[in-house]
Design a protein around this motif. Structure first.
Motif, PDB file in Angstrom:
ATOM      1  N   UNK A 193      -7.561 -24.386 -10.178  1.00 20.80           N
ATOM      2  CA  UNK A 193      -6.217 -24.986 -10.103  1.00 20.80           C
ATOM      3  C   UNK A 193      -6.285 -26.494 -10.343  1.00 20.80           C
ATOM      4  N   UNK A 194      -7.242 -27.167  -9.709  1.00 17.98           N
ATOM      5  CA  UNK A 194      -7.387 -28.615  -9.873  1.00 17.98           C
ATOM      6  C   UNK A 194      -7.728 -28.975 -11.321  1.00 17.98           C
ATOM      7  N   UNK A 195      -8.500 -28.121 -11.980  1.00 19.20           N
ATOM      8  CA  UNK A 195      -8.849 -28.378 -13.377  1.00 19.20           C
ATOM      9  C   UNK A 195      -7.641 -28.260 -14.297  1.00 19.20           C
ATOM     10  N   UNK A 196      -6.717 -27.360 -13.983  1.00 16.44           N
ATOM     11  CA  UNK A 196      -5.632 -27.007 -14.906  1.00 16.44           C
ATOM     12  C   UNK A 196      -4.288 -27.665 -14.616  1.00 16.44           C
ATOM     13  N   UNK A 198      -3.026 -30.678 -14.259  1.00 13.53           N
ATOM     14  CA  UNK A 198      -2.522 -31.807 -15.047  1.00 13.53           C
ATOM     15  C   UNK A 198      -2.089 -31.380 -16.436  1.00 13.53           C
ATOM     16  N   UNK A 199      -2.736 -30.372 -16.970  1.00 14.00           N
ATOM     17  CA  UNK A 199      -2.448 -29.929 -18.337  1.00 14.00           C
ATOM     18  C   UNK A 199      -1.321 -28.903 -18.394  1.00 14.00           C
ATOM     19  N   UNK A 200      -1.264 -28.010 -17.404  1.00 13.11           N
ATOM     20  CA  UNK A 200      -0.308 -26.902 -17.453  1.00 13.11           C
ATOM     21  C   UNK A 200       0.800 -26.974 -16.413  1.00 13.11           C
ATOM     22  N   UNK A 201       0.721 -27.924 -15.510  1.00  9.50           N
ATOM     23  CA  UNK A 201       1.708 -27.983 -14.433  1.00  9.50           C
ATOM     24  C   UNK A 201       1.268 -27.128 -13.252  1.00  9.50           C
ATOM     25  N   UNK A 202       1.812 -27.417 -12.085  1.00 11.40           N
ATOM     26  CA  UNK A 202       1.337 -26.773 -10.859  1.00 11.40           C
ATOM     27  C   UNK A 202       1.541 -25.266 -10.836  1.00 11.40           C
ATOM     28  N   UNK A 203       2.707 -24.793 -11.198  1.00 13.59           N
ATOM     29  CA  UNK A 203       2.997 -23.358 -11.112  1.00 13.59           C
ATOM     30  C   UNK A 203       2.132 -22.539 -12.066  1.00 13.59           C
ATOM     31  N   UNK A 204       2.044 -22.991 -13.309  1.00 17.91           N
ATOM     32  CA  UNK A 204       1.246 -22.266 -14.287  1.00 17.91           C
ATOM     33  C   UNK A 204      -0.231 -22.340 -13.931  1.00 17.91           C
ATOM     34  N   UNK A 205      -0.672 -23.492 -13.422  1.00 19.91           N
ATOM     35  CA  UNK A 205      -2.078 -23.642 -13.032  1.00 19.91           C
ATOM     36  C   UNK A 205      -2.426 -22.687 -11.893  1.00 19.91           C
ATOM     37  N   UNK A 206      -1.519 -22.520 -10.933  1.00 21.88           N
ATOM     38  CA  UNK A 206      -1.752 -21.588  -9.818  1.00 21.88           C
ATOM     39  C   UNK A 206      -1.864 -20.158 -10.334  1.00 21.88           C
ATOM     40  N   UNK A 207      -0.978 -19.811 -11.259  1.00 20.08           N
ATOM     41  CA  UNK A 207      -0.988 -18.456 -11.824  1.00 20.08           C
ATOM     42  C   UNK A 207      -2.290 -18.179 -12.565  1.00 20.08           C
ATOM     43  N   UNK A 208      -2.705 -19.113 -13.424  1.00 20.74           N
ATOM     44  CA  UNK A 208      -3.936 -18.940 -14.194  1.00 20.74           C
ATOM     45  C   UNK A 208      -5.163 -18.899 -13.289  1.00 20.74           C
ATOM     46  N   UNK A 209      -5.176 -19.775 -12.281  1.00 21.74           N
ATOM     47  CA  UNK A 209      -6.318 -19.821 -11.358  1.00 21.74           C
ATOM     48  C   UNK A 209      -6.477 -18.490 -10.630  1.00 21.74           C
ATOM     49  N   UNK A 210      -5.379 -17.897 -10.219  1.00 28.73           N
ATOM     50  CA  UNK A 210      -5.439 -16.618  -9.511  1.00 28.73           C
ATOM     51  C   UNK A 210      -5.923 -15.506 -10.422  1.00 28.73           C
ATOM     52  N   UNK A 211      -5.383 -15.466 -11.645  1.00 24.68           N
ATOM     53  CA  UNK A 211      -5.753 -14.422 -12.599  1.00 24.68           C
ATOM     54  C   UNK A 211      -7.248 -14.463 -12.920  1.00 24.68           C
TER      55      UNK A 211
END
Length: 272
Positions: A193-196, A198-211
């Motif tokens: 989540x911390x890596x993503x 800044x680039x994808x925004x908080x909501x999308x970063x949370x979704x990608x991190x979980x997946x």
């Protein structure tokens, strides 16, 4: 032919020639890296893991991301000016999580643009490093992989699933393993989540991190370019041609008879 001359030839073939050949190959690699740097006006770092052969016995050595790799890459990043882009070429099955996380953080903190180039595959820790870059450049047939934690030989997600199925019937040792597995997944999810973010925004970063960390797939599941785009990751498929040339200078270990044959010449398009 004298016996002294015969033993000299034998000594050269067994010990000196393999070392000499390796030095020539290293020089060619550095020359190729320099060509890519001039072409892209960047610092080029290569993290390429293929089987290496012990020169005397022909024993293949399998390589993966180690702390030594992270030390060298961090040093290369420190030697790079803040205004110079970095191209990190990755070809790896993964490796030690701590080493991959250190590389990822250093890449993310670099002020100029960072680009990870994947000509074939970057699994596990290699994927983690790729997620830290400003741009991921992949061959159209290259793959990344999930970054779900592994505890020894078992996926953390499978340990948790087993606990849910068996409940309190498990041993105390397994309960400890279950607790560690939960923490490992949460820690990796937070890290991705911390890596993503800044680039994808908080909501999308949370979704990608979980997946990517929840154990949705097996750890060696190939995430293709189309699958990654489907998940919402931005992927560029314009891999510089010289990157393939560089990879050719890391020959895969094998026996004298290769299993793949082709005429190594580009063919022109067939006219209609």
């Amino acid at each position: 032919m004298s016996s002294d001359f015969f033993f000299f030839i034998l000594f050269f073939l067994l010990f000196l020639y393999p070392e000499f050949s390796m030095r020539i190959r290293v020089m060619k690699r550095l020359r190729c890296i320099r060509e890519i740097e001039k072409e892209r006006k960047s610092r080029v770092i290569a993290l390429i893991h293929r089987q290496e052969i012990l020169s005397l016995f022909g024993i293949p050595i399998y390589r993966y991301i180690t702390i030594e790799d992270s030390e060298e890459i961090l040093r290369a990043i420190r030697l790079t000016p803040d205004n110079m882009p970095i191209d990190l070429i990755i070809h790896t099955p993964g490796g030690i999580a701590l080493a991959a996380e250190q590389i990822a953080l250093a890449l993310k903190e670099h002020k100029a643009e960072t680009r990870v180039i994947i000509p074939h595959y970057a699994m596990s820790g290699g994927t983690l490093i790729a997620l830290a870059a400003d741009k991921i450049i992949m061959d159209k047939n290259a793959v990344l992989g999930p970054v779900d934690p592994q505890l020894g030989q078992y996926p953390a997600a499978s340990i948790i699933e087993t606990y849910y199925k068996k409940g309190e019937k498990v041993s105390d040792e397994f309960l400890v393993l279950y607790d560690v597995a939960k923490k490992a997944i949460k820690q990796m999810e937070d890290f991705v989540y911390e890596l993503l973010k800044d680039k994808y925004g908080e909501e999308k970063a949370k979704e990608l991190a979980k997946i990517l960390t929840e154990g949705r797939w097996t750890h060696d599941y190939p995430l293709t370019v189309s699958k990654l785009k489907e998940l919402g990751l931005e992927i560029d498929t314009n891999v510089p041609k010289k990157v393939y040339k560089l990879l050719e200078l890391y020959p895969q270990a094998g026996r004298n008879r290769p299993s793949v044959y082709y005429i190594p010449t580009p063919y022109k398009k067939k006219e209609e």
